[in-house]
Design a protein around this motif. Structure first.
Motif, PDB file in Angstrom:
ATOM      1  N   ASN A  94       2.789  18.336  -5.487  1.00 40.10           N
ATOM      2  CA  ASN A  94       2.068  17.961  -6.888  1.00 40.10           C
ATOM      3  C   ASN A  94       1.233  16.634  -6.933  1.00 40.10           C
ATOM      4  OD1 ASN A  94       2.848  20.420  -8.089  1.00 40.10           O
ATOM      5  ND2 ASN A  94       4.875  19.499  -8.024  1.00 40.10           N
ATOM      6  N   VAL A  95       1.731  15.534  -5.990  1.00 39.23           N
ATOM      7  CA  VAL A  95       1.303  14.401  -6.242  1.00 39.23           C
ATOM      8  C   VAL A  95      -0.200  14.270  -6.076  1.00 39.23           C
ATOM      9  CG1 VAL A  95       1.049  12.023  -5.010  1.00 39.23           C
ATOM     10  CG2 VAL A  95       3.409  13.002  -5.420  1.00 39.23           C
ATOM     11  N   PRO A  96      -1.052  15.108  -5.207  1.00 40.70           N
ATOM     12  CA  PRO A  96      -2.573  14.881  -5.074  1.00 40.70           C
ATOM     13  C   PRO A  96      -3.214  15.181  -6.330  1.00 40.70           C
ATOM     14  CG  PRO A  96      -1.534  15.908  -3.137  1.00 40.70           C
ATOM     15  CD  PRO A  96      -0.494  15.886  -4.242  1.00 40.70           C
ATOM     16  N   ILE A  97      -2.664  16.116  -7.253  1.00 41.11           N
ATOM     17  CA  ILE A  97      -3.335  16.524  -8.402  1.00 41.11           C
ATOM     18  C   ILE A  97      -3.404  15.230  -9.195  1.00 41.11           C
ATOM     19  CG2 ILE A  97      -3.079  17.926 -10.568  1.00 41.11           C
ATOM     20  CD1 ILE A  97      -1.356  19.967  -8.710  1.00 41.11           C
ATOM     21  N   GLY A  98      -2.299  14.554  -9.411  1.00 43.93           N
ATOM     22  CA  GLY A  98      -2.447  13.173 -10.172  1.00 43.93           C
ATOM     23  C   GLY A  98      -3.347  12.081  -9.662  1.00 43.93           C
ATOM     24  N   CYS A  99      -3.265  12.161  -8.486  1.00 48.10           N
ATOM     25  CA  CYS A  99      -4.073  11.352  -7.360  1.00 48.10           C
ATOM     26  C   CYS A  99      -5.686  11.386  -7.937  1.00 48.10           C
ATOM     27  CB  CYS A  99      -3.717  11.315  -6.219  1.00 48.10           C
ATOM     28  SG  CYS A  99      -4.752   9.936  -5.094  1.00 48.10           S
ATOM     29  N   TYR A 100      -5.880  12.684  -7.690  1.00 52.23           N
ATOM     30  CA  TYR A 100      -7.398  12.998  -7.832  1.00 52.23           C
ATOM     31  C   TYR A 100      -7.658  12.781  -9.236  1.00 52.23           C
ATOM     32  CZ  TYR A 100     -11.191  16.373  -7.411  1.00 52.23           C
ATOM     33  OH  TYR A 100     -12.560  16.863  -7.192  1.00 52.23           O
ATOM     34  N   GLN A 101      -6.886  13.031 -10.252  1.00 48.90           N
ATOM     35  CA  GLN A 101      -7.365  12.514 -11.736  1.00 48.90           C
ATOM     36  C   GLN A 101      -7.422  11.237 -11.825  1.00 48.90           C
ATOM     37  OE1 GLN A 101      -8.337  14.969 -14.268  1.00 48.90           O
ATOM     38  NE2 GLN A 101      -9.010  13.269 -15.000  1.00 48.90           N
ATOM     39  N   ALA A 102      -6.527  10.163 -11.202  1.00 48.22           N
ATOM     40  CA  ALA A 102      -6.444   8.937 -11.393  1.00 48.22           C
ATOM     41  C   ALA A 102      -7.564   8.361 -10.852  1.00 48.22           C
ATOM     42  CB  ALA A 102      -5.319   8.207 -10.849  1.00 48.22           C
ATOM     43  N   ILE A 103      -8.072   8.882 -10.071  1.00 54.92           N
ATOM     44  CA  ILE A 103      -9.389   7.989  -9.305  1.00 54.92           C
ATOM     45  C   ILE A 103     -10.577   8.326 -10.158  1.00 54.92           C
ATOM     46  CG2 ILE A 103     -11.138   8.522  -7.246  1.00 54.92           C
ATOM     47  CD1 ILE A 103      -8.696   9.000  -5.668  1.00 54.92           C
ATOM     48  N   ILE A 104     -10.697   9.606 -10.720  1.00 52.15           N
ATOM     49  CA  ILE A 104     -11.771   9.693 -11.632  1.00 52.15           C
ATOM     50  C   ILE A 104     -11.701   8.906 -12.895  1.00 52.15           C
ATOM     51  CG2 ILE A 104     -12.811  11.671 -13.148  1.00 52.15           C
ATOM     52  CD1 ILE A 104     -11.989  13.619 -11.008  1.00 52.15           C
ATOM     53  N   ASP A 105     -10.496   8.952 -13.491  1.00 47.75           N
ATOM     54  CA  ASP A 105     -10.198   8.152 -14.677  1.00 47.75           C
ATOM     55  C   ASP A 105     -10.669   6.586 -14.463  1.00 47.75           C
ATOM     56  OD1 ASP A 105      -9.579  10.360 -15.821  1.00 47.75           O
ATOM     57  OD2 ASP A 105      -7.556   9.938 -16.225  1.00 47.75           O
ATOM     58  N   LEU A 157       0.691  -1.187  -0.022  1.00 50.89           N
ATOM     59  CA  LEU A 157      -0.106  -0.068  -0.226  1.00 50.89           C
ATOM     60  C   LEU A 157       0.782   1.296   0.057  1.00 50.89           C
ATOM     61  CD1 LEU A 157      -2.856  -0.864   2.590  1.00 50.89           C
ATOM     62  CD2 LEU A 157      -2.916  -0.936  -0.196  1.00 50.89           C
ATOM     63  N   VAL A 158       2.210   1.175  -0.187  1.00 50.78           N
ATOM     64  CA  VAL A 158       3.212   2.229  -0.204  1.00 50.78           C
ATOM     65  C   VAL A 158       3.678   2.437  -1.473  1.00 50.78           C
ATOM     66  CG1 VAL A 158       5.083   3.241   0.966  1.00 50.78           C
ATOM     67  CG2 VAL A 158       3.512   2.163   2.277  1.00 50.78           C
ATOM     68  N   LYS A 159       3.724   3.362  -2.345  1.00 52.41           N
ATOM     69  CA  LYS A 159       4.224   3.647  -3.611  1.00 52.41           C
ATOM     70  C   LYS A 159       5.356   4.996  -3.419  1.00 52.41           C
ATOM     71  CE  LYS A 159       1.736   0.521  -5.620  1.00 52.41           C
ATOM     72  NZ  LYS A 159       2.207  -0.461  -6.187  1.00 52.41           N
ATOM     73  N   LYS A 160       6.223   4.571  -3.902  1.00 53.26           N
ATOM     74  CA  LYS A 160       7.361   5.559  -3.879  1.00 53.26           C
ATOM     75  C   LYS A 160       7.367   6.191  -5.317  1.00 53.26           C
ATOM     76  CE  LYS A 160       9.867   2.980  -0.448  1.00 53.26           C
ATOM     77  NZ  LYS A 160      11.335   2.268  -0.306  1.00 53.26           N
ATOM     78  N   THR A 161       7.347   7.486  -5.471  1.00 58.25           N
ATOM     79  CA  THR A 161       7.256   8.479  -6.782  1.00 58.25           C
ATOM     80  C   THR A 161       8.190   9.329  -7.018  1.00 58.25           C
ATOM     81  OG1 THR A 161       5.538  10.018  -6.198  1.00 58.25           O
ATOM     82  CG2 THR A 161       4.822   7.752  -6.921  1.00 58.25           C
ATOM     83  N   GLU A 162       8.369   9.743  -8.120  1.00 56.64           N
ATOM     84  CA  GLU A 162       8.920  11.377  -8.104  1.00 56.64           C
ATOM     85  C   GLU A 162       7.933  12.420  -7.849  1.00 56.64           C
ATOM     86  OE1 GLU A 162      12.203  11.810  -9.073  1.00 56.64           O
ATOM     87  OE2 GLU A 162      12.111   9.761  -9.227  1.00 56.64           O
ATOM     88  N   LEU A 163       8.420  13.561  -7.622  1.00 56.14           N
ATOM     89  CA  LEU A 163       7.626  14.619  -7.271  1.00 56.14           C
ATOM     90  C   LEU A 163       6.901  15.225  -8.248  1.00 56.14           C
ATOM     91  CD1 LEU A 163       9.800  15.998  -4.065  1.00 56.14           C
ATOM     92  CD2 LEU A 163       7.957  14.003  -4.193  1.00 56.14           C
ATOM     93  N   SER A 164       5.917  14.547  -8.848  1.00 58.05           N
ATOM     94  CA  SER A 164       5.262  15.104 -10.154  1.00 58.05           C
ATOM     95  C   SER A 164       3.769  14.692 -10.212  1.00 58.05           C
ATOM     96  CB  SER A 164       5.960  15.042 -11.332  1.00 58.05           C
ATOM     97  OG  SER A 164       5.914  13.564 -11.685  1.00 58.05           O
ATOM     98  N   VAL A 165       3.033  15.526 -11.059  1.00 58.63           N
ATOM     99  CA  VAL A 165       1.834  15.096 -11.177  1.00 58.63           C
ATOM    100  C   VAL A 165       1.582  13.908 -11.677  1.00 58.63           C
ATOM    101  CG1 VAL A 165      -0.557  15.820 -12.491  1.00 58.63           C
ATOM    102  CG2 VAL A 165       1.002  17.624 -11.221  1.00 58.63           C
ATOM    103  N   GLN A 166       2.397  13.791 -12.808  1.00 56.28           N
ATOM    104  CA  GLN A 166       2.299  12.278 -13.525  1.00 56.28           C
ATOM    105  C   GLN A 166       2.570  11.155 -12.804  1.00 56.28           C
ATOM    106  OE1 GLN A 166       4.779  12.526 -17.164  1.00 56.28           O
ATOM    107  NE2 GLN A 166       4.225  10.435 -17.933  1.00 56.28           N
ATOM    108  N   ALA A 167       3.708  11.390 -11.733  1.00 57.26           N
ATOM    109  CA  ALA A 167       3.941  10.126 -10.943  1.00 57.26           C
ATOM    110  C   ALA A 167       2.959   9.885  -9.977  1.00 57.26           C
ATOM    111  CB  ALA A 167       5.355  10.671 -10.274  1.00 57.26           C
TER     112      ALA A 167
END
Length: 263
Positions: free
Chosen positions: A184-195, A151-161
């Motif tokens: 920036n991560v929550p922006i990508g998270c928000y969009q992924a949930i919708i998609d 449940l832990v994901k390590k990413t770069e600090l970007s919307v895409q990541a």
């Protein structure tokens, strides 16, 4: 001021507030981007020194040897550092206590009935920010929930990541809540949930950082940890002015807390 990028929410918010604060003291803020490259940071230090600026604020993740920074100075120019993890500087730094805010945020999710809580964090070569993961794990342990590394994901600090990490969490687990440990991560998270055809907060609840505060204003909104941007800017401005007036006087760290408010 030397910063990695003006697109980084923390740096941008500090600039916006510092301009107003130091302007009241009749100082002017010059801003340059290093794009996170140490050689560019050193070059900018040299250029600002040649311009005879009175002090430099350097936002960096790199270590500097005594050949570059000696007793808080680049040549004769005072240098204030703002960085992640390193706290031993001649003029001190501003230390943001993130543990309690993250712990309280995860506990809030648990109290709402979530048992599968994902964590999206950064852990790379520059810095690891271990306090953020520890707060997440401690909140789970205190509430007698297992720590699941899946449940832990390590990413770069970007919307895409953030987007990709969220897609992986949603497809690989039955996660019902996600804590995003960066700006920036929550922006990508928000969009992924919708998609993925899921509903924000109804199917997957999200907590993010205040660097993207517009996510608390749109609908459906998400809750955010509150970063004290004005207090950070005020503390840094005070350090800069003191370094200008007393360039050989060592300063202490300034400690601030990040908070999480349920309402």
């Amino acid at each position: 001021m030397v910063m990695p990028s003006m697109n980084e929410p923390l740096a941008y918010s500090i600039v916006r507030n510092m301009r107003e604060i130091i302007g009241q003291e009749d100082y002017h803020l010059l801003i340059s981007e290093s794009f996170g490259k140490k050689e560019q940071e050193v070059e900018l230090l040299s250029q600002y020194n040649q311009l005879s600026v009175e002090a430099i604020l350097l936002i960096s993740t790199h270590e500097f040897t005594k050949e570059v920074i000696n007793q808080g100075h680049y040549r004769e120019t005072p240098v204030i550092f703002l960085d992640y993890g390193k706290k031993d500087h001649f003029f001190g730094t501003v230390v943001l206590g993130e543990y309690k805010g993250i712990y309280d945020g995860v506990t809030y999710l648990i109290n709402k009935g979530h048992q599968k809580i994902g964590l999206i964090k950064y852990e790379g070569k520059e810095y690891s920010l271990p306090e953020r993961k520890k707060a997440y794990e401690d909140a789970l342990t205190t509430n007698q929930l297992p720590i699941d590394p899946n449940l832990v994901k390590k990413t770069e600090l970007s919307v895409q990541a953030g987007y990709q990490a969220t897609i992986e969490l949603l497809r690989e687990s039955s996660v019902t809540a996600i804590f995003c440990c960066d700006d920036n991560v929550p922006i990508g998270c928000y969009q992924a949930i919708i998609d993925e055809g899921k509903r924000i907060n109804a199917d997957v609840e999200v907590i993010g950082y205040d660097g993207v505060s517009f996510l608390s204003e749109i609908r459906p909104s998400i809750k955010m940890l509150k970063t004290p941007f004005k207090e950070i800017a005020r503390a840094l401005s005070k350090k800069l002015i003191q370094a200008i007036n007393y360039p050989h006087t060592k300063q202490n760290n300034h400690y601030l807390e990040m908070s999480f408010l349920e309402e």
